[in-house]
Design a protein around this motif. Structure first.
Motif, mmCIF file in Angstrom:
data_model
loop_
_atom_site.group_PDB
_atom_site.id
_atom_site.type_symbol
_atom_site.label_atom_id
_atom_site.label_comp_id
_atom_site.label_asym_id
_atom_site.label_seq_id
_atom_site.Cartn_x
_atom_site.Cartn_y
_atom_site.Cartn_z
ATOM 1 N N ARG A 151 83.702 39.646 37.494
ATOM 2 C CA ARG A 151 85.015 39.442 38.226
ATOM 3 C C ARG A 151 85.870 40.173 37.835
ATOM 4 O O ARG A 151 86.648 40.662 38.583
ATOM 5 N N ASP A 152 85.985 40.582 36.401
ATOM 6 C CA ASP A 152 86.946 41.275 35.761
ATOM 7 C C ASP A 152 86.749 42.745 36.253
ATOM 8 O O ASP A 152 87.826 43.622 36.668
ATOM 9 N N GLN A 186 98.988 31.107 45.611
ATOM 10 C CA GLN A 186 99.123 30.625 44.018
ATOM 11 C C GLN A 186 99.995 29.469 44.226
ATOM 12 O O GLN A 186 100.371 28.891 43.097
ATOM 13 N N LEU A 224 97.499 42.364 42.499
ATOM 14 C CA LEU A 224 96.421 42.649 41.683
ATOM 15 C C LEU A 224 96.738 43.015 40.242
ATOM 16 O O LEU A 224 96.051 42.720 39.101
ATOM 17 N N GLU A 268 95.449 39.753 33.135
ATOM 18 C CA GLU A 268 94.444 38.555 32.668
ATOM 19 C C GLU A 268 93.615 39.266 32.038
ATOM 20 O O GLU A 268 92.760 38.658 31.252
ATOM 21 N N GLU A 287 98.957 41.460 38.574
ATOM 22 C CA GLU A 287 99.059 40.135 37.633
ATOM 23 C C GLU A 287 97.827 39.551 37.267
ATOM 24 O O GLU A 287 97.425 39.177 36.350
ATOM 25 N N TYR A 288 96.682 39.877 38.116
ATOM 26 C CA TYR A 288 95.354 39.472 37.797
ATOM 27 C C TYR A 288 94.717 40.247 36.898
ATOM 28 O O TYR A 288 93.958 39.859 35.950
ATOM 29 N N GLN A 289 95.045 41.712 36.983
ATOM 30 C CA GLN A 289 94.590 42.715 36.018
ATOM 31 C C GLN A 289 95.231 42.476 34.601
ATOM 32 O O GLN A 289 94.706 42.579 33.488
ATOM 33 N N ILE A 320 87.881 42.836 39.892
ATOM 34 C CA ILE A 320 89.229 43.250 40.020
ATOM 35 C C ILE A 320 89.898 44.580 39.526
ATOM 36 O O ILE A 320 90.821 45.223 40.256
#
Length: 330
Positions: free
Chosen positions: A247-248, A297, A56, A62, A58-60, A251
């Motif tokens: 979405r943000d 991924q 997460l 972004e 890694e997504y955070q 996450i």
């Protein structure tokens, strides 16, 4: 929970060495019964949430910058405040309070460096370095806590270090033999994170041996130190960027939940078994992050990276098994 001494026990004139040795004896007794197994199970549960947290992040990253991710992480730790045993505050000595503060500093320096590393590496590649804690933890526990570390452990340490070099080398050197600047920065940050987090492990272990640890207090101190420092940085650099889309926000919410659960199960496990076993079990997060990277991924992983990961995980598990069986005979 560990059995606690009463206030009278703390004031009976025992020396620091006697208190520390008694704490070690209590821990040894716990290791020979169901507490050892319970600690291993808790370590395994924390490893699953740690894997989710690493992914997460890694997504955070972004959504927000790594330091703001650290701020969100530390704010989540304040949920432990209502569960702090405030009535025990008169039992703490100055060195115990300093150790709690150091725990927060080590934890945040290590976690912050880890989040920054994931900005230069994939979550799986960063985790392969950051989560390779057992051997470094064992060495520090031997130096500062007097825990065992023999010739066999030394041999495993050499093999583990070789695996770490292999993993790092594949990220630093490109296919044409030139040095890749960004991955090199990521590897350096990951190794710095490893050293800080290993120091955090052993600080928690030192407090456990003295029976002066309060897991909720440790969480609060870490959250306070981290949120204070990260908020200063974010304000001075004017880099606040709160999540806006659904979405943000989702996450960020999942990120916060995994942090709370991982931190809780980690601190519960460190009280019931030694640093080495906890660190080794949590290395299961390394192959788990690679499985996610490959299947979800669609990340390509070289054979030499697989070999390096296999070598580090195998040596970590071997030294963990050695510690488990040697503890069981005590």
């Amino acid at each position: 929970m560990n059995n606690r001494r009463t206030d009278e026990n703390w004031d009976d004139g025992e020396s620091e060495d006697e208190l520390f040795n008694e704490g070690r004896q209590v821990q040894q007794e716990l290791f020979t019964n169901r507490s050892l197994v319970t600690g291993m199970i808790l370590s395994l549960i924390s490893a699953f949430f740690l894997t989710a947290q690493v992914i997460l992040v890694e997504y955070q990253s972004e959504v927000t910058n790594p330091i703001q991710a650290l701020f969100i992480r530390n704010c989540c730790l304040f949920v432990f405040v209502p569960f702090i045993s405030w009535e025990r505050d008169n039992l703490y000595e100055s060195k115990d309070l300093i150790a709690n503060l150091l725990f927060g500093v080590f934890d945040n320096c290590g976690t912050g460096a880890a989040y920054l590393a994931i900005g230069y590496l994939t979550a799986a590649d960063a985790a392969a370095n950051i989560l390779n804690k057992p051997i470094p933890a064992a060495i520090l526990a031997w130096i500062f806590l007097g825990e065992s570390f023999d010739l066999a452990d030394s041999a495993l340490a050499v093999l583990n270090g070789a695996g770490l070099v292999v993993i790092s080398e594949t990220k630093v050197i490109t296919t044409d033999g030139t040095t890749a600047c960004s991955p090199a920065i990521g590897v350096v940050l990951a190794l710095i994170s490893l050293l800080w987090l290993v120091s955090m492990y052993n600080t928690a272990r030192w407090l456990a041996l003295r029976e002066r640890e309060d897991t909720c207090l440790l969480a609060f101190v870490s959250g306070f130190v981290g949120s204070f420092l990260s908020s200063i940085y974010l304000t001075c650099t004017n880099s606040w960027a709160l999540p806006s889309t659904s979405r943000d926000i989702t996450i960020s919410a999942l990120f916060g939940i995994t942090i709370i659960l991982e931190f809780n199960f980690f601190l519960m496990s460190i009280k019931r078994t030694n640093v080495l076993i906890v660190a080794a079990i949590r290395t299961i997060s390394i192959p788990m992050t690679y499985v996610f990277a490959i299947t979800v991924q669609d990340q390509a992983v070289s054979l030499i990276t697989f070999l390096g990961v296999g070598l580090t995980v195998a040596t970590s598990l071997l030294i963990s098994l050695k510690a488990y069986f040697s503890t069981g005979r005590q």
